[in-house]
Enzyme design. Structure first.
Site, mmCIF file in Angstrom:
data_model
loop_
_atom_site.group_PDB
_atom_site.id
_atom_site.type_symbol
_atom_site.label_atom_id
_atom_site.label_comp_id
_atom_site.label_asym_id
_atom_site.label_seq_id
_atom_site.Cartn_x
_atom_site.Cartn_y
_atom_site.Cartn_z
ATOM 1 N N GLU B 295 52.977 43.019 20.399
ATOM 2 C CA GLU B 295 53.688 41.759 20.606
ATOM 3 C C GLU B 295 53.772 40.941 19.333
ATOM 4 O O GLU B 295 54.800 40.390 18.990
ATOM 5 C CB GLU B 295 52.934 40.886 21.618
ATOM 6 C CG GLU B 295 52.829 41.455 22.978
ATOM 7 C CD GLU B 295 51.804 40.705 23.802
ATOM 8 O OE1 GLU B 295 51.741 40.984 24.996
ATOM 9 O OE2 GLU B 295 51.068 39.859 23.269
ATOM 10 N N ASN B 385 44.128 30.838 28.560
ATOM 11 C CA ASN B 385 45.487 30.929 28.017
ATOM 12 C C ASN B 385 46.435 31.617 28.996
ATOM 13 O O ASN B 385 47.488 31.093 29.326
ATOM 14 C CB ASN B 385 45.492 31.713 26.702
ATOM 15 C CG ASN B 385 44.648 31.048 25.633
ATOM 16 O OD1 ASN B 385 44.469 29.834 25.641
ATOM 17 N ND2 ASN B 385 44.108 31.846 24.747
#
Lengths: 507, 507
Positions: B295, B385
């Site tokens: 990513e 998160n």
């Protein structure tokens, strides 16, 4: 078709022997890859003979255990017999045999639960250790040594490739007409050499009808003439019918909203009474030209094929009741162009499940308030069957639907609980939860929004007040209010059940 | 390059306005798709202006909230500003802003945590509702209206396609040399029309360098000149270095056993200090010609590209410290043929992750004895998160490695616990757990075997006796001995921490 015409390879005909003699070629400590998927296509004779040898060895004070890899569940003649003989060191993946389950839960057999699409590649990757022997049921052996698969494909391709030695069971009870209904894809590779799998519709044939097999590795051929397990489901009860009704109504709503095409998307259906009821519901419903991209073709799906509602079914196993099997065998010509049986790494492949946009429908043990799912463990510690392919489909499909009655054991268990003591599908993978009470569409909702919906739509009315109460107190008392919990009592419903036989609070 | 040369489409140049005026076009109740992935490529001006308008509305007693969809985490100017203004109804997916996190955990903002590969398709499927406005940072607008993407691609393609209205921020601080480093694949479709994605190596270009954009939907163009978030990591500490060392030793062992090629397989690395330490370790290690399919391209990966150890990196975002960014910008020519930035649905796509055989390495909050992983929730209830892409990679990759120090908060928290109060990765998806203490290779092991290894290899010595004691008592007292637990005390370590500030039992 007599046995003689089913074993056309001359050298392999020379390796015919009794199941007893063949089983003697399996040694203590061996890892054995067996055929079999949901009671279909498992070897009928060698495992039982092996179990007898193991029992005899134990009686003589000699240790004897093997590790057993399969496609999925088999039958009493395999899992039951070997477990009863205390002959299994480690079993993988999915199993559903009561003796086997008991042995695992007593702590006397190791069990490894793996996503069904992962098993074959873990074997090639070398992650599971060495495979010594494959014991694979087939319908026939061709002149060149290739094999006509039986009623399931499962991991047979991989077992035949990976094992040092092969024992074949040629079962004359498998209808010869199955020849041509299999699709063995030999294009898989080890990374970094993998290529796209060229399948874009459930009906696409991408491989060969036969299993390749190196005749030099075949150490025994055994003749059998025995039917598969009789995989029977209860007629749909009221709860199952209501679950099916909610799902059909949801599908109709999604079609009306333009989120699903009129023929839906390829269906995956787990095994069991509720799944069968959903399939029956589809038979009475408005949807035409359906397709299935699934693991198991069970009675309900065969009915859908028969009625014409289901245009095509791709699966890895034909798992039928004896009655449906007779009907199927008598009318094979009608089905053979509308069914393909594939290896389970293909039937469950993440690439294909995502591409096709599969609608995954799987039964569960319990769901928690936030949509986490326990599919495998009773009260958090006792394995039921295993995760099967539900994770392959729920994570990578278009839509993941999980189904359960709202209560179990006559109402003493709520299948909606504050927190599940085991998680197989996380909040991230669960879009719809449905019970006979109703359907909770969790798409686009935060944890607290999900909790409200799951309680009001899915929980049994008898348990709703306690669930609401937990939620309110958790929201007030939880240090974090994203996923509110009171950790002291999050598992108290299960503790109460274990102590008192009911999750319901004492009056 | 001055702004004038970055906005080449005449009509769009006519829609230039201030951030303030552009933000006024976002209305209460709107759902806004923002660019931004791990602090890269997020809009720098409009969100802050929107936050000011929201604050002004609130001061005037008027309700004003929007829902915010992004690629992943952004920065204080976006998530922080909007959260501080109490302007966010629902936020999805991954976020990491402290103000935003606090707001979520106070129960004042709804947050939806989604696998990063699922977000775009959920938006097209219509599962998340309607997208009103896209606010997307770009490097430039071409003459024909196509857009040169910024430092991240994220979900921008989907936001531009799906939103009714588009606001573009043209950031002149984005180096013009990024032009050509993006690969926008426009071949995705809704099922049942999907085709194989023709990518077989991380370096394959399968799409176009520019984002398509319908100029008629663009309601505002805003000029900015501001850097991305300074994504800085601590220099690797002793624990991180030891974790990295265990992983490198494991890789060498796997290569020696023939289970990994000498150049390994494409690497995915989560974000954070430990991930950065592993990348630093690879820089000093024996492996050459590595590739990444991941990513985020962070400092450590840029160093590997610089040293030549990493041949190619495919990602969706360039998430760099200000120092690394300067070095990168100064030396762009060196990197441009060795980096491709793709949409996050491609960078994280199950089909590609499985095909390429990605090695997934992700940090976690805690693991339980049986290898279940909590990646997202502190003490089970407070979001940290989000799951990010870890599930895309761990479920579908070749190998899933999860990393954590064995303790947190100066030893008062054990990151190996009897049971995690939240599960993001189930036992089925976890092959390796590693702490500074050691590495547990869980492949092919049953739950009880995993527990022994996790305790002896991964747990901190201070907590090992208590974990062993729990295991022994659970094995004796658990109704099921497949995954033994004592439900009354399974979460007691967390309860103890919440009460006393330490998981350690009182002496």
């Amino acid at each position: 078709m007599p046995h003689d015409s089913r074993i056309l390879h001359p050298a392999l005909r020379g390796r015919l022997m009794s199941a007893d003699d063949a089983a003697r070629l399996i040694l203590p400590g061996d890892t054995v890859g067996m055929s079999g998927f949901t009671g279909a296509g498992y070897p009928k004779a060698v495992p039982a003979a092996l179990a007898r040898h193991i029992s005899a060895a134990h009686a003589a004070g000699q240790p004897f255990k093997v590790s057993v890899w399969t496609g999925a569940s088999t039958a009493p003649e395999l899992d039951g017999a070997l477990a009863a003989a205390d002959g299994v060191e480690l079993r993988l993946p999915y199993q559903s045999d009561p003796v086997c389950r008991q042995r695992i839960n007593d702590g006397r057999m190791e069990y490894l639960d793996i996503h069904l699409s992962h098993v074959a590649q873990f074997a090639w990757f070398g992650f599971l250790g060495k495979l010594d022997v494959a014991v694979v049921e087939v319908a026939a052996i061709l002149e060149d040594g290739r094999l006509v698969p039986s009623t399931s494909v499962g991991n047979n391709k991989t077992w035949l490739d990976q094992a040092d030695k092969i024992i074949l069971e040629v079962n004359s009870a498998v209808p010869a007409g199955l020849d041509g209904m299999h699709d063995l894809y030999y294009g898989t590779q080890l990374p970094p050499h993998r290529k796209p799998i060229p399948l874009v519709r459930p009906s696409d044939r991408i491989g060969e009808p036969y299993l390749r097999c190196n005749p030099d590795k075949v150490i025994a051929v055994v003749q059998t003439d025995a039917p598969d397990r009789d995989t029977r489901f209860a007629a749909p009860d009221e709860a199952s019918r209501r679950i099916a009704g909610h799902i059909l109504e949801f599908f109709a709503h999604e079609v009306a909203k333009g989120r699903l095409p009129a023929e839906l998307l390829p269906l995956q259906s787990g095994v069991g009474n509720i799944a069968n009821a959903v399939l029956a519901g589809l038979g009475d419903g408005p949807f035409e030209n359906l397709t299935a991209f699934t693991e198991v073709l069970q009675d309900g799906m065969l009915d859908l094929l028969g009625s014409g509602k289901l245009a095509f079914a791709s699966a890895t196993a034909l798992s039928l009741s004896s009655q449906a099997r007779e009907a199927f065998n008598a009318d094979l010509a009608r089905y053979r162009s509308r069914i393909l049986l594939r290896p389970q790494e293909i039937s469950n492949h993440p690439e294909l499940v995502r591409r096709l946009g599969v609608i995954a429908m799987n039964g569960i043990i319990e769901a928690d308030l936030y949509g986490n799912i326990n599919s495998t463990h009773v009260m958090g510690t006792q394995i039921m069957n295993g995760i099967g392919g539900s994770g392959d489909f729920a994570r990578n499909g278009f839509l993941s639907i999980f189904m359960t009655p709202s209560t179990a054991k006559g109402g003493s268990i709520s299948c909606i609980v504050p927190m599940t003591p085991h998680v197989d599908h996380t909040e991230h993978d669960v879009q719809v939860v449905v019970t006979e009470q109703g359907l909770a569409d969790l798409r686009g909702l935060s944890p607290k929004q999900r909790a409200r919906l799951i309680i009001e739509r899915c929980a049994h009315p008898d348990y709703r007040p306690a669930l609401r109460d937990y939620c309110q107190r958790a929201l007030a008392g939880s240090p974090g209010k994203h996923t509110p919990h009171l950790l002291e009592e999050a598992l108290s419903w299960h503790v109460r059940y274990l102590r008192s036989g009911s999750m319901a609070a004492q009056a």
